[in-house]
Structure formats: C-alpha cells, structure tokens
Scaffold this motif. Structure first.
Motif, mmCIF file in Angstrom:
data_model
loop_
_atom_site.group_PDB
_atom_site.id
_atom_site.type_symbol
_atom_site.label_atom_id
_atom_site.label_comp_id
_atom_site.label_asym_id
_atom_site.label_seq_id
_atom_site.Cartn_x
_atom_site.Cartn_y
_atom_site.Cartn_z
ATOM 1 N N SER A 221 0.804 -1.229 0.000
ATOM 2 C CA SER A 221 0.000 0.000 0.000
ATOM 3 C C SER A 221 0.839 1.283 0.000
ATOM 4 N N TYR A 222 2.166 1.145 -0.059
ATOM 5 C CA TYR A 222 2.994 2.351 0.020
ATOM 6 C C TYR A 222 4.137 2.264 -0.987
ATOM 7 N N THR A 223 4.191 3.244 -1.882
ATOM 8 C CA THR A 223 5.212 3.262 -2.946
ATOM 9 C C THR A 223 6.005 4.557 -2.886
ATOM 10 N N VAL A 224 7.329 4.452 -2.981
ATOM 11 C CA VAL A 224 8.144 5.668 -3.054
ATOM 12 C C VAL A 224 8.802 5.759 -4.428
ATOM 13 N N SER A 225 9.073 6.990 -4.829
ATOM 14 C CA SER A 225 9.707 7.223 -6.131
ATOM 15 C C SER A 225 11.220 7.160 -5.962
ATOM 16 N N VAL A 226 11.863 6.287 -6.747
ATOM 17 C CA VAL A 226 13.329 6.188 -6.708
ATOM 18 C C VAL A 226 13.874 6.189 -8.138
ATOM 19 N N GLN A 227 15.134 6.523 -8.249
ATOM 20 C CA GLN A 227 15.808 6.352 -9.537
ATOM 21 C C GLN A 227 16.219 4.888 -9.653
ATOM 22 N N MET A 228 15.971 4.302 -10.822
ATOM 23 C CA MET A 228 16.394 2.919 -11.052
ATOM 24 C C MET A 228 17.374 2.917 -12.215
ATOM 25 N N MET A 229 18.416 2.098 -12.100
ATOM 26 C CA MET A 229 19.371 1.963 -13.206
ATOM 27 C C MET A 229 19.224 0.571 -13.811
ATOM 28 N N HIS A 230 19.425 0.508 -15.124
ATOM 29 C CA HIS A 230 19.103 -0.718 -15.863
ATOM 30 C C HIS A 230 20.275 -1.138 -16.752
ATOM 31 N N ARG A 231 20.474 -2.433 -16.846
ATOM 32 C CA ARG A 231 21.399 -2.955 -17.859
ATOM 33 C C ARG A 231 21.186 -4.459 -18.005
ATOM 34 N N THR A 232 21.542 -4.945 -19.194
ATOM 35 C CA THR A 232 21.452 -6.386 -19.461
ATOM 36 C C THR A 232 22.872 -6.924 -19.618
ATOM 37 N N GLY A 233 23.132 -8.058 -18.999
ATOM 38 C CA GLY A 233 24.473 -8.641 -19.087
ATOM 39 C C GLY A 233 24.449 -10.097 -18.647
#
Length: 410
Positions: A221-233
């Motif tokens: 019931s609780y969501t915070v906004s964060v920066q997410m970093m992405h990569r495939t390897g």
C-alpha cells in the motif's frame, strides 16, 4: 661484464615482478582465514537478531568491522570480559596476539582500495568519559591493530557531546554520513563508534543514461519514487522456485568481491527469507548460481543507517563488557572503572552507475537472448561478499529507500 650486469638486472626484475605478484596474491594466514570464516557466521547471527527488532526498516552493517570492534574489547579486557569475545567469534583456540593480528590482516586485505577498486572509508573511535585516563600501551595497540583513535568526552553537556560525535562522523566520511545518533542514553561508559562510507565500483558499469524514475513498493500500500538503473548482461543467477526468490550476483571491479541480491518474488515482509538465512544456506545458493543473461534493474540510491549494536552483541554473548558491575576493561584505563555503554555502527552506502567499461562483445549475440528479469522494486536482502577470504563485507536489507511517496493512482 655488461652481459653479467644485464643478466643480474633481468634476474632482479624477475624477482621484483614475482614479489609484486606474490604480494598481490598474498595468502591469508591460518588464523586470519579462521576469523574470516567466523565473521561470516557472526554476520547471520547478528542480522537475525537485528531483524527481530520492531520499527527497524533498513539494515546495514559490516560483519568484518563488527569483528574488529569485538577485537578491541578483547584488547582492552581481562579474564572472561576478554574471553567472551573469542567465544562469539568461535576463536577460543586462537591466541590473543593471533586474534588481533588476524583481524587486522583480514580488514587490511578486504578494504585495500587499490586491489579492490572500491571506495571504503572506515573510521573508528573509542570515546571514554572525561574522568578516565587511557593507558599508553592500549592506545598504541588499538591504533596498530584496529586503527582506532581515542577521545574523552564530557557528557554533562549531552547535546554538545552528541553534536561533536556526529561532526566527527561526517568529517571522517567526507559528509556522506551526517548523523550517527540523535541521542545517547547511557553516558557513563566507553563508546565504540564505527563510521563508514562504502561505494561499490561495478565490474561492468551501467550506462549513465539508462536511469529513470520508478516506483519502489515498500509494502503493498505504500510506494516511493526512486531512480532505477538498468542494464542487461551475463551474471551468476539462480531462480529458487521452491522458496520463491531470485538470487543475483554482480561482480565488483577486479572481481575480488560481489554484490549479492536475495529478492523474494512478491512484495511483503522479509520474515520468511530472513529465517532461512544462514551461512550454510547461502553456500547452498552460491553453489547453484549459473551464468545467465539477466536484465537488471536496481535502485540508484544512497542509504545511511546507524545501529547501536550493544544489546545485540549482548544477546550473542557479550554480557560482561556491557555490564557496569562485571566489566573488566582495565587494560584500557589501568583499573576497573569502565564498561561498554554503546556500540554505534554507522554506514553510508551509495549505489551508482560507475564501473569498468562494458564488455560490448556479447551485445547482439545469442548469449543475451531471452534474458531473465531481475527487477528490484520491493524489499530485498543484499550482501557484499568477498571472493578471496569468503568473508562478508556488508550485509543489509533495503525496505525503504529514500524517495517521495508516490500519489495513489485512481
């Protein structure tokens, strides 16, 4: 003549190169190896204790540094006050000098920024009440083995004392750790403080543009906004369908250590996973990891966590040093006038995109086809595991990263 000199120079160069190589791959002494192994056991017993505490969200501590704090207690203690440390570290058969030199050797090995290519600033301080006097021998030994400095503090002005502790921690971590504590309850004893900043340097970097804002579900019931970093390897990965969790191992630079994520399939309490968490279970999981194509998304965040470990260490068997009437820390002051009233262990950890250049040769090949998805958008446990010594440099959980609450969608 010059040929003889040339041969001598070649031999000298070869010997120097061999010595350098040997230094780079220096084998740990037997007692340091035992202590590395035992500090990993300490990691799980301490974590289990801390996880039971209500109102604690994020957890972050370094078992190796905790082991050296215990070493400091043994260095300053006599009789059972000192021997309890060996019991907790399962090192009863290790001689005193080997305990201290072994812990020092282990910490030096795992925190060397050149061979490890990580940022790990560790500052340690022992505070004593202003009425005591530190014994010179203890000051020298604790500096030599554990790199502790010493300070006396007047707790009659508690507000000012807390402010100076926090200022010291902030300064020693270049501002990354602004606060160790808001208050100190017991002010009549000795206080151990560890202040650290750790920043992993990935073996293969994330692209700095592959970062965006996403939601992290701290609960259903609780969501915070964060920066997410992405990569495939290609990463070591295991999907534990029985226990409904994914395990991902991401090597840090020079591949001397790895950041290990334990991620339940579903949002919710980490209770079930935490109850399973032992060194034996971790070794089982590690044995099942296989190189797999993985599309990784993890938070790009910093976390600052401070724990007072005194009561947790007491539960693990450190009952005398923390007891005012039983403690014998007379090697610190020369008389039985001191007990351990606080053990503050504060860490800042920063996850960023930085690392070595990517191996682009795998892009566009079948190796990265149909990657598994590893999306760390809800509470998980993580460990920084050392490959050479098998010790655990950090263990923690991310339950609530820093971020603004996201608006509920209609």
């Amino acid at each position: 003549m010059w040929i003889t000199n040339l041969v001598a120079l070649v031999l000298l160069a070869t010997a120097t190169s061999a010595a350098t190589s040997a230094k780079a791959d220096k084998v740990l002494s037997n007692h340091a190896t035992i202590l590395a192994d035992n500090s990993a056991n300490l990691a799980f017993s301490l974590y289990q204790n801390m996880a039971k505490e209500k109102d604690v969200e994020n957890i972050l501590f370094s078992p190796v540094v905790v082991a050296t704090s215990l070493g400091l207690v043994a260095l300053g203690g006599k009789d059972s006050t000192a021997s309890q440390v060996k019991t907790i570290l399962n090192a009863s058969k290790v001689k005193d000098e080997q305990l201290h030199s072994g812990l020092a050797e282990l910490l030096t090995e795992v925190s060397d920024p050149k061979t490890r290519n990580v940022t790990w600033k560790i500052s340690n301080r022992l505070y004593g009440p202003s009425s005591i006097k530190f014994v010179d021998d203890f000051v020298k030994s604790s500096k030599k083995h554990y790199n502790y400095d010493h300070s006396k503090i007047n707790f009659k002005d508690k507000k000012s004392a807390v402010k100076s502790i926090n200022e010291w921690a902030a300064k020693s971590t270049d501002g990354k750790l602004p606060e160790v504590t808001k208050d100190v309850e017991k002010t009549d004893g000795a206080m151990i403080i560890n202040a650290m900043f750790f920043k992993p340097h990935w073996d293969e970097q994330f692209h700095h543009k592959m970062v965006d804002n996403r939601g992290f579900l701290t609960s259903r019931s609780y969501t915070v906004s964060v920066q997410m970093m992405h990569r495939t390897g290609l990463y070591d990965y295991y999907d534990d369908k029985t226990n409904k969790l994914s395990i991902l191992s991401m090597p840090l630079a020079h591949k001397k250590s790895t950041l290990l994520f334990l991620m339940p399939y579903h949002v919710g309490s980490l209770d079930t996973l935490e109850k399973m968490l032992t060194k034996k279970q971790l070794d089982t999981w590690m044995g099942k990891l296989q190189q797999t194509a993985v599309a990784v998304s993890i938070p790009k965040v910093s976390m600052e966590v401070s724990h007072n470990l005194q009561k947790h260490l007491e539960k693990l068997g450190l009952t005398e040093a923390v007891n005012k009437s039983k403690a014998d820390l007379s090697k610190i002051t020369g008389k039985k006038d001191l007990y351990l009233s606080n053990v503050f262990h504060a860490s800042a950890m920063e996850w960023d995109t930085e690392g070595n250049p990517m191996d682009t040769s795998v892009f566009g090949t079948d190796k990265l086809k149909n990657p598994k998805l590893f999306y760390a958008d809800h509470p998980f446990i993580f460990l920084v595991k050392d490959q050479k010594t098998n010790s655990i440099l950090f263990i923690g959980r991310m339950v609530r990263p820093k971020g603004e609450k996201m608006r509920d969608e209609l």
